[in-house]
Design a protein around this motif. Structure first.
Motif, PDB file in Angstrom:
ATOM      1  N   GLY A   1      -5.923  -1.708 -13.821  1.00 30.76           N
ATOM      2  CA  GLY A   1      -6.810  -0.953 -13.523  1.00 30.76           C
ATOM      3  C   GLY A   1      -7.368  -0.103 -13.079  1.00 30.76           C
ATOM      4  O   GLY A   1      -7.339   1.241 -12.517  1.00 30.76           O
ATOM      5  N   VAL A   2      -7.064   1.445 -14.483  1.00 31.80           N
ATOM      6  CA  VAL A   2      -7.260   2.476 -14.597  1.00 31.80           C
ATOM      7  C   VAL A   2      -8.682   3.042 -13.923  1.00 31.80           C
ATOM      8  O   VAL A   2      -8.354   4.017 -13.296  1.00 31.80           O
ATOM      9  N   GLU A   3      -9.430   1.998 -15.008  1.00 31.86           N
ATOM     10  CA  GLU A   3     -11.214   2.366 -13.644  1.00 31.86           C
ATOM     11  C   GLU A   3     -10.612   2.006 -12.585  1.00 31.86           C
ATOM     12  O   GLU A   3     -10.235   1.434 -11.881  1.00 31.86           O
ATOM     13  N   ASP A   4     -12.003   2.903 -11.552  1.00 30.56           N
ATOM     14  CA  ASP A   4     -11.275   2.913  -9.735  1.00 30.56           C
ATOM     15  C   ASP A   4     -12.565   1.478  -9.639  1.00 30.56           C
ATOM     16  O   ASP A   4     -13.033   1.249  -9.719  1.00 30.56           O
ATOM     17  N   ASP A   5     -11.246   0.456  -9.214  1.00 33.36           N
ATOM     18  CA  ASP A   5     -11.219  -1.379  -8.399  1.00 33.36           C
ATOM     19  C   ASP A   5     -10.708  -1.283  -7.159  1.00 33.36           C
ATOM     20  O   ASP A   5     -11.317  -2.191  -7.048  1.00 33.36           O
ATOM     21  N   GLY A   6     -11.084  -0.176  -6.727  1.00 31.77           N
ATOM     22  CA  GLY A   6     -11.356  -0.016  -5.074  1.00 31.77           C
ATOM     23  C   GLY A   6      -9.183  -0.143  -4.369  1.00 31.77           C
ATOM     24  O   GLY A   6      -8.036   0.018  -5.033  1.00 31.77           O
ATOM     25  N   PRO A   7      -9.929  -0.458  -3.167  1.00 31.36           N
ATOM     26  CA  PRO A   7      -8.206  -0.205  -2.609  1.00 31.36           C
ATOM     27  C   PRO A   7      -7.132  -1.632  -2.578  1.00 31.36           C
ATOM     28  O   PRO A   7      -6.723  -2.148  -1.876  1.00 31.36           O
ATOM     29  N   ASP A   8      -6.451  -1.943  -4.508  1.00 34.72           N
ATOM     30  CA  ASP A   8      -5.867  -3.166  -3.881  1.00 34.72           C
ATOM     31  C   ASP A   8      -4.720  -2.305  -4.753  1.00 34.72           C
ATOM     32  O   ASP A   8      -4.277  -1.796  -6.372  1.00 34.72           O
ATOM     33  N   PRO A   9      -3.208  -2.614  -3.993  1.00 33.94           N
ATOM     34  CA  PRO A   9      -2.296  -2.079  -4.714  1.00 33.94           C
ATOM     35  C   PRO A   9      -1.713  -2.420  -5.581  1.00 33.94           C
ATOM     36  O   PRO A   9      -0.394  -2.181  -6.263  1.00 33.94           O
ATOM     37  N   SER A  10      -2.218  -3.404  -6.070  1.00 30.20           N
ATOM     38  CA  SER A  10      -1.912  -4.090  -8.161  1.00 30.20           C
ATOM     39  C   SER A  10      -2.399  -3.379  -8.604  1.00 30.20           C
ATOM     40  O   SER A  10      -1.686  -3.407 -10.116  1.00 30.20           O
ATOM     41  N   LYS A  11      -3.540  -1.992  -8.176  1.00 29.71           N
ATOM     42  CA  LYS A  11      -4.129  -1.348  -9.457  1.00 29.71           C
ATOM     43  C   LYS A  11      -3.637   0.217  -8.754  1.00 29.71           C
ATOM     44  O   LYS A  11      -3.452   0.745  -7.939  1.00 29.71           O
ATOM     45  N   LEU A  12      -3.554   0.924 -10.142  1.00 31.48           N
ATOM     46  CA  LEU A  12      -3.024   2.319  -9.547  1.00 31.48           C
ATOM     47  C   LEU A  12      -4.173   2.878  -8.748  1.00 31.48           C
ATOM     48  O   LEU A  12      -4.129   3.856  -8.098  1.00 31.48           O
ATOM     49  N   PRO A  13      -5.338   3.467  -9.076  1.00 32.94           N
ATOM     50  CA  PRO A  13      -6.603   3.428  -8.014  1.00 32.94           C
ATOM     51  C   PRO A  13      -6.198   2.955  -6.876  1.00 32.94           C
ATOM     52  O   PRO A  13      -6.370   3.862  -5.641  1.00 32.94           O
ATOM     53  N   GLY A  14      -6.179   1.917  -6.701  1.00 33.41           N
ATOM     54  CA  GLY A  14      -6.071   1.050  -5.447  1.00 33.41           C
ATOM     55  C   GLY A  14      -4.352   1.585  -4.971  1.00 33.41           C
ATOM     56  O   GLY A  14      -4.519   1.618  -3.347  1.00 33.41           O
ATOM     57  N   LEU A  15      -3.986   1.446  -5.401  1.00 37.46           N
ATOM     58  CA  LEU A  15      -2.258   2.149  -5.049  1.00 37.46           C
ATOM     59  C   LEU A  15      -2.441   3.492  -4.376  1.00 37.46           C
ATOM     60  O   LEU A  15      -1.590   3.789  -3.117  1.00 37.46           O
ATOM     61  N   MET A  16      -3.035   4.728  -5.562  1.00 36.76           N
ATOM     62  CA  MET A  16      -3.305   6.619  -4.532  1.00 36.76           C
ATOM     63  C   MET A  16      -4.134   6.028  -3.647  1.00 36.76           C
ATOM     64  O   MET A  16      -3.226   6.386  -1.675  1.00 36.76           O
ATOM     65  N   GLU A  17      -5.296   4.910  -3.256  1.00 31.26           N
ATOM     66  CA  GLU A  17      -6.066   5.151  -2.267  1.00 31.26           C
ATOM     67  C   GLU A  17      -4.907   4.326  -1.018  1.00 31.26           C
ATOM     68  O   GLU A  17      -5.067   4.623   0.414  1.00 31.26           O
ATOM     69  N   LEU A  18      -4.642   3.446  -0.773  1.00 40.31           N
ATOM     70  CA  LEU A  18      -3.892   2.622  -0.207  1.00 40.31           C
ATOM     71  C   LEU A  18      -3.128   3.578   0.666  1.00 40.31           C
ATOM     72  O   LEU A  18      -1.882   4.259   1.544  1.00 40.31           O
ATOM     73  N   ALA A  19      -2.142   4.215  -0.482  1.00 41.09           N
ATOM     74  CA  ALA A  19      -1.361   5.004  -0.151  1.00 41.09           C
ATOM     75  C   ALA A  19      -1.523   6.601   0.661  1.00 41.09           C
ATOM     76  O   ALA A  19      -0.486   7.188   2.042  1.00 41.09           O
ATOM     77  N   GLU A  20      -2.816   6.883   0.291  1.00 40.98           N
ATOM     78  CA  GLU A  20      -3.429   8.197   0.806  1.00 40.98           C
ATOM     79  C   GLU A  20      -3.666   7.884   2.936  1.00 40.98           C
ATOM     80  O   GLU A  20      -3.204   8.154   3.501  1.00 40.98           O
ATOM     81  N   SER A  21      -4.679   6.541   2.853  1.00 41.98           N
ATOM     82  CA  SER A  21      -4.954   6.333   3.928  1.00 41.98           C
ATOM     83  C   SER A  21      -3.663   5.816   4.673  1.00 41.98           C
ATOM     84  O   SER A  21      -3.337   6.374   6.190  1.00 41.98           O
ATOM     85  N   TRP A  22      -3.130   5.333   4.595  1.00 42.70           N
ATOM     86  CA  TRP A  22      -1.587   5.106   4.860  1.00 42.70           C
ATOM     87  C   TRP A  22      -0.481   5.793   5.501  1.00 42.70           C
ATOM     88  O   TRP A  22      -0.207   6.390   6.638  1.00 42.70           O
ATOM     89  N   LEU A  23      -0.598   7.268   4.880  1.00 38.72           N
ATOM     90  CA  LEU A  23       0.377   8.385   5.013  1.00 38.72           C
ATOM     91  C   LEU A  23      -0.511   9.480   5.745  1.00 38.72           C
ATOM     92  O   LEU A  23       0.422  10.468   6.905  1.00 38.72           O
ATOM     93  N   GLU A  24      -1.852   9.182   6.430  1.00 39.97           N
ATOM     94  CA  GLU A  24      -3.047  10.079   7.026  1.00 39.97           C
ATOM     95  C   GLU A  24      -2.263   9.675   8.542  1.00 39.97           C
ATOM     96  O   GLU A  24      -2.287  10.918   9.589  1.00 39.97           O
ATOM     97  N   GLU A  25      -1.657   8.641   9.066  1.00 48.54           N
ATOM     98  CA  GLU A  25      -1.285   8.034  10.172  1.00 48.54           C
ATOM     99  C   GLU A  25      -0.540   8.246  10.650  1.00 48.54           C
ATOM    100  O   GLU A  25       1.303   7.632   9.804  1.00 48.54           O
ATOM    101  N   GLU A  26       0.095   9.516  11.097  1.00 51.72           N
ATOM    102  CA  GLU A  26       1.600  10.087  11.611  1.00 51.72           C
ATOM    103  C   GLU A  26       2.212   8.393  11.545  1.00 51.72           C
ATOM    104  O   GLU A  26       3.802   8.762  11.844  1.00 51.72           O
ATOM    105  N   GLU A  27       1.670   7.585  12.599  1.00 47.57           N
ATOM    106  CA  GLU A  27       2.840   6.931  13.313  1.00 47.57           C
ATOM    107  C   GLU A  27       3.295   5.670  12.284  1.00 47.57           C
ATOM    108  O   GLU A  27       4.310   4.680  11.972  1.00 47.57           O
ATOM    109  N   ASN A  28       2.945   5.619  10.859  1.00 50.81           N
ATOM    110  CA  ASN A  28       3.150   4.584   9.641  1.00 50.81           C
ATOM    111  C   ASN A  28       4.061   5.139   9.034  1.00 50.81           C
ATOM    112  O   ASN A  28       4.529   6.083   8.407  1.00 50.81           O
TER     113      ASN A  28
END
Length: 296
Positions: free
Chosen positions: A14-41
């Motif tokens: 899923g190199v094309e942007d398919d949303g926050p699906d961690p089984s695909k690279l763009p989704g994995l990126m989005e998941l990680a970025e949103s997760w790291l934004e919360e200090e308690e995570n």
């Protein structure tokens, strides 16, 4: 589905942007970025997604590297350079994923963000090199399966082998072929020998025609079962499932037939995989149908 090397990039990862699906690279990126934004995570809580992706990328890298270096086909030097660039980009993706995994396990959020930046750059590079390969394959003339010569003739004038359009995507050999009939094995043998430059498309077509005739007969038997007044609902259900599998097998046969015109190795392989997948299921259903019929 995308053909060849690009198919594995766009379809599988899923190199094309398919949303926050961690089984695909763009989704994995989005998941990680949103997760790291919360200090308690805790970053380590999502490391398993990166480990899964890393393993998939490594596996694909190994398969593609083996395909381009197997020696079975002499590839155009320009094409080899493109694939080698793509392989190098894949290594960069692997390293970025590993960087995140190590940083998350150490609880270093700053390094995790740094790894995500590296990953984003690597994905962009891999997309670009994949697009270059796709463009090359779309415009590439057929290549001789025997001597590697390039030309528009379907049969190489130098060695007599078939010229086909490349698909460097390696596929592991499927051991299920030992479970199928001799007619299906004949198709596989002809298919493999065409790719090795040892057989002609006519040889493959002959094997396909024999198999097609057998399956058309089986389809007719299944249809007769549906109209048999003595058949129970259970038998008719099995017959319906059998007919569906037979027709899917016939679709695979038709796809392989079509390569006499399209010359695409990718379609040849897709057709064979369809035949194998649905043949195995067809045989299971046929045995089931016979058992049910004997109980009448």
């Amino acid at each position: 589905m995308a053909d060849g090397i690009v198919g594995s990039l766009k379809d599988a990862w899923g190199v094309e942007d398919d949303g926050p699906d961690p089984s695909k690279l763009p989704g994995l990126m989005e998941l990680a970025e949103s997760w790291l934004e919360e200090e308690e995570n805790d970053p380590s809580d999502i490391a398993h997604h990166f480990e899964t992706m890393r393993n998939r990328v490594v596996e694909a890298h190994v398969h593609r590297s083996q395909a381009i270096s197997s020696g079975d086909v002499t590839y155009d030097p320009k094409f080899v350079a493109m694939v080698e660039k793509n392989l190098a980009d894949m290594v960069s993706v692997e390293k970025a994923l590993e960087h995140f995994i190590e940083s998350s396990q150490e609880g270093d959020r700053e390094e995790c963000f740094e790894a995500l930046g590296e990953l984003e750059q690597s994905i962009d590079a891999m997309r670009e090199s994949g697009d270059a390969i796709e463009a090359f394959l779309k415009n590439s003339p057929p290549v001789c399966m025997g001597c590697g010569s390039i030309g528009e003739e379907h049969v190489c004038p130098a060695c007599g082998a078939e010229r086909l359009i490349l698909d460097p995507n390696a596929r592991p050999e499927d051991e299920r072929k030992i479970q199928v009939s001799d007619e299906v094995l004949d198709v596989y043998t002809a298919y493999a020998e065409v790719l090795a430059g040892k057989a002609s498309m006519n040889d493959l077509v002959n094997a396909l025609q024999s198999l097609e005739f057998t399956y058309l007969e089986s389809e007719a038997i299944g249809e007769q079962t549906l109209t048999n007044e003595a058949a129970t609902d259970r038998i008719k259900k099995t017959a319906t499932e059998l007919i569906a599998e037979i027709r899917a097998t016939l679709d695979g046969i038709e796809k392989m037939h079509g390569v006499t015109k399209s010359r695409k190795i990718a379609e040849l392989t897709e057709g064979w995989e369809a035949i194998l997948n649905h043949t195995v299921k067809s045989q299971e259903l046929l045995h089931k149908l016979n058992s049910q019929a004997e109980s009448l």
